[in-house]
Scaffold this active site. Structure first.
Site, PDB file in Angstrom:
ATOM      1  N   HIS A 129      96.032 116.077  74.696  1.00 35.86           N
ATOM      2  CA  HIS A 129      96.447 114.712  74.784  1.00 35.86           C
ATOM      3  C   HIS A 129      95.466 113.985  73.976  1.00 35.86           C
ATOM      4  O   HIS A 129      94.378 114.261  73.483  1.00 35.86           O
ATOM      5  CB  HIS A 129      96.268 114.223  76.326  1.00 35.86           C
ATOM      6  CG  HIS A 129      94.942 114.473  76.808  1.00 35.86           C
ATOM      7  ND1 HIS A 129      94.600 115.584  77.492  1.00 35.86           N
ATOM      8  CD2 HIS A 129      93.830 113.698  77.109  1.00 35.86           C
ATOM      9  CE1 HIS A 129      93.320 115.731  77.902  1.00 35.86           C
ATOM     10  NE2 HIS A 129      92.932 114.292  77.576  1.00 35.86           N
ATOM     11  N   ILE A 133      93.859 107.085  84.371  1.00 38.05           N
ATOM     12  CA  ILE A 133      93.588 106.541  85.849  1.00 38.05           C
ATOM     13  C   ILE A 133      92.245 105.869  85.974  1.00 38.05           C
ATOM     14  O   ILE A 133      91.950 105.149  86.778  1.00 38.05           O
ATOM     15  CB  ILE A 133      93.693 107.943  86.794  1.00 38.05           C
ATOM     16  CG1 ILE A 133      94.263 107.530  88.176  1.00 38.05           C
ATOM     17  CG2 ILE A 133      92.265 108.741  86.742  1.00 38.05           C
ATOM     18  CD1 ILE A 133      94.425 108.488  88.848  1.00 38.05           C
TER      19      ILE A 133
HETATM   20  P1  AMP Z   1      89.916 114.386  78.674  1.00 39.20           P
HETATM   21  O1  AMP Z   1      88.489 114.111  79.193  1.00 39.20           O
HETATM   22  O2  AMP Z   1      90.208 114.416  77.218  1.00 39.20           O
HETATM   23  O3  AMP Z   1      90.359 115.743  79.163  1.00 39.20           O
HETATM   24  O4  AMP Z   1      90.872 113.394  79.454  1.00 39.20           O
HETATM   25  C1  AMP Z   1      91.430 113.496  80.693  1.00 39.20           C
HETATM   26  C2  AMP Z   1      91.557 111.891  81.300  1.00 39.20           C
HETATM   27  O5  AMP Z   1      92.752 112.196  82.053  1.00 39.20           O
HETATM   28  C3  AMP Z   1      90.534 111.482  81.768  1.00 39.20           C
HETATM   29  O6  AMP Z   1      90.343 110.125  80.979  1.00 39.20           O
HETATM   30  C4  AMP Z   1      90.910 111.035  83.194  1.00 39.20           C
HETATM   31  O7  AMP Z   1      90.567 109.871  83.638  1.00 39.20           O
HETATM   32  C5  AMP Z   1      92.545 111.299  83.037  1.00 39.20           C
HETATM   33  N1  AMP Z   1      93.202 111.466  84.019  1.00 39.20           N
HETATM   34  C6  AMP Z   1      92.743 112.413  85.011  1.00 39.20           C
HETATM   35  N2  AMP Z   1      93.697 112.476  86.085  1.00 39.20           N
HETATM   36  C7  AMP Z   1      94.816 111.707  85.942  1.00 39.20           C
HETATM   37  C8  AMP Z   1      96.137 111.171  86.230  1.00 39.20           C
HETATM   38  N3  AMP Z   1      96.430 111.669  87.510  1.00 39.20           N
HETATM   39  N4  AMP Z   1      96.694 110.245  85.594  1.00 39.20           N
HETATM   40  C9  AMP Z   1      96.052 109.550  84.707  1.00 39.20           C
HETATM   41  N5  AMP Z   1      94.972 110.133  84.147  1.00 39.20           N
HETATM   42  C10 AMP Z   1      94.321 110.992  84.560  1.00 39.20           C
END
Ligand code: AMP
Ligand code: ZN
Length: 110
Positions: free
Chosen positions: A101, A32
């Protein structure tokens, strides 16, 4: 499934997201808040908190993530130009969503 986990909610379609790929084990959707023109999140459906919590019996998930990364990079047209694969692990490693992820980041040049 973990009740308050955003990615479990996305996987279960309780929170809307557009999947670029889905099978029995994985989903892929766009980050996002993209860090690059192509920024995908490759997410196992099994709720695993972080890389620290992978069990040996989850090894098929790990290898499957990398096979999927290769395919998604090709599908997104960044396989030849190049890309990064990244796991953030726990808070100090930048993890903010505690459902494992793999980030696939690229597309700076064609
Ligand atoms: P991390 O820092 O590795 O936990 O990455 C989490 C990622 O999830 C971040 O890059 C956010 O921008 C992304 N994120 C958070 N909420 C959403 C959402 N609803 N849809 C897609 N990506 C998201
Ligand atoms: Zn989860």
């Amino acid at each position: 499934m973990s009740g308050d986990c955003l990615f479990c909610k996305i996987i279960n379609r309780e929170v809307p997201s557009e999947f670029l790929y889905e099978d029995d084990d994985f989903v892929v959707f766009r980050d996002i808040n993209p860090a690059a023109p192509v920024h995908l999140l490759l997410v196992p459906k099994k709720h695993i908190r972080s890389m620290n919590d992978f069990k040996n019996e989850d090894s098929a998930i790990i290898s499957g993530l990398f096979v999927l990364a290769r395919e998604m990079a090709r599908q997104q047209g960044v396989d030849k130009s190049g890309y990064k694969l990244l796991f953030n692990v726990e808070k100090g490693g930048g993890q903010v969503i505690f459902h494992i992820h793999l980030h696939l980041i690229g597309g700076w040049e064609k």
